[in-house]
Write a protein that holds these residues in place. Structure first.
Motif, PDB file in Angstrom:
ATOM      1  N   ASP A   1      13.319  21.049 -80.919  1.00  0.00           N
ATOM      2  CA  ASP A   1      12.852  21.531 -79.389  1.00  0.00           C
ATOM      3  C   ASP A   1      13.085  22.158 -78.610  1.00  0.00           C
ATOM      4  O   ASP A   1      14.116  23.246 -78.663  1.00  0.00           O
ATOM      5  N   PHE A   2      12.329  23.247 -78.942  1.00  0.00           N
ATOM      6  CA  PHE A   2      12.119  24.749 -78.613  1.00  0.00           C
ATOM      7  C   PHE A   2      10.976  25.077 -77.313  1.00  0.00           C
ATOM      8  O   PHE A   2       9.974  24.219 -77.230  1.00  0.00           O
ATOM      9  N   SER A   3      11.484  25.456 -76.743  1.00  0.00           N
ATOM     10  CA  SER A   3      10.665  25.030 -75.364  1.00  0.00           C
ATOM     11  C   SER A   3      10.609  26.826 -74.936  1.00  0.00           C
ATOM     12  O   SER A   3      11.548  27.895 -74.772  1.00  0.00           O
ATOM     13  N   LEU A   4       9.430  27.653 -73.925  1.00  0.00           N
ATOM     14  CA  LEU A   4       9.584  28.997 -73.455  1.00  0.00           C
ATOM     15  C   LEU A   4       7.830  28.839 -72.848  1.00  0.00           C
ATOM     16  O   LEU A   4       7.439  28.672 -72.889  1.00  0.00           O
ATOM     17  N   ASP A   5       8.850  29.337 -71.585  1.00  0.00           N
ATOM     18  CA  ASP A   5       7.852  30.043 -70.520  1.00  0.00           C
ATOM     19  C   ASP A   5       7.792  31.504 -70.443  1.00  0.00           C
ATOM     20  O   ASP A   5       9.095  32.277 -70.096  1.00  0.00           O
ATOM     21  N   TRP A   6       6.277  32.032 -70.690  1.00  0.00           N
ATOM     22  CA  TRP A   6       7.086  33.188 -70.779  1.00  0.00           C
ATOM     23  C   TRP A   6       4.637  33.871 -69.982  1.00  0.00           C
ATOM     24  O   TRP A   6       4.333  33.753 -70.359  1.00  0.00           O
ATOM     25  N   GLY A   7       5.242  34.294 -68.995  1.00  0.00           N
ATOM     26  CA  GLY A   7       3.959  34.603 -68.458  1.00  0.00           C
ATOM     27  C   GLY A   7       2.867  33.021 -68.552  1.00  0.00           C
ATOM     28  O   GLY A   7       3.905  32.370 -68.082  1.00  0.00           O
ATOM     29  N   PRO A   8       1.798  33.214 -68.723  1.00  0.00           N
ATOM     30  CA  PRO A   8       0.817  32.479 -69.118  1.00  0.00           C
ATOM     31  C   PRO A   8       1.104  31.127 -69.393  1.00  0.00           C
ATOM     32  O   PRO A   8       0.432  30.144 -69.570  1.00  0.00           O
ATOM     33  N   LEU A   9       1.843  31.629 -70.688  1.00  0.00           N
ATOM     34  CA  LEU A   9       2.147  30.888 -71.626  1.00  0.00           C
ATOM     35  C   LEU A   9       3.374  29.331 -71.589  1.00  0.00           C
ATOM     36  O   LEU A   9       4.424  30.242 -70.986  1.00  0.00           O
TER      37      LEU A   9
END
Length: 129
Positions: free
Chosen positions: A25-33
């Motif tokens: 379970d990997f999650s990333l919030d980066w700018g619009p992504l």
């Protein structure tokens, strides 16, 4: 062969013994992504990361364009990946950002979406000790 001391030797032993890293379970919030992913990773014969996984993402078009503008990936690859992701995506409702789930591979330091190379990762240099 190429690496036989210290941490590199231990990494080679781990790899040769069937070592793999399972990312559940990997999650990333980066700018619009907004990205969530799972993957299985290992080390190749040059002790570089390799593996396969799946990613669910939204905000991919703006992110790919930004990556191309920054020189992280070729503009042609960003355009092709955006077109493919757009075709595969769906919007959960009328106001939502389109989302897509796709397979990813990492081989030869190249991260690819299906057969489309997205980014070339730097060489992982193992310390001698």
């Amino acid at each position: 062969t190429l690496f036989r001391s210290g941490l590199a030797a231990r990494a080679a032993q781990w790899r040769d013994g069937g070592g793999a890293l399972e990312v559940r379970d990997f999650s990333l919030d980066w700018g619009p992504l907004d990205l969530s992913a799972k993957a299985t990773l290992a080390l190749d014969d040059r002790l570089q990361p390799m593996g396969t996984g799946t990613a669910r993402l939204t905000g991919f078009a703006a992110t790919l364009n930004a990556m191309a503008d920054a020189g992280v990936m070729p503009q042609q690859a960003a355009t092709l990946a955006t077109a493919m992701l757009t075709l595969l995506s769906h919007a959960p409702d009328d106001d939502a950002e389109p989302e897509v789930e796709v397979p990813l591979t990492l081989q030869g330091r190249t991260l690819s979406l299906r057969k489309i190379p997205l980014a070339r990762l730097p060489t992982l240099d193992w310390p001698a000790q």
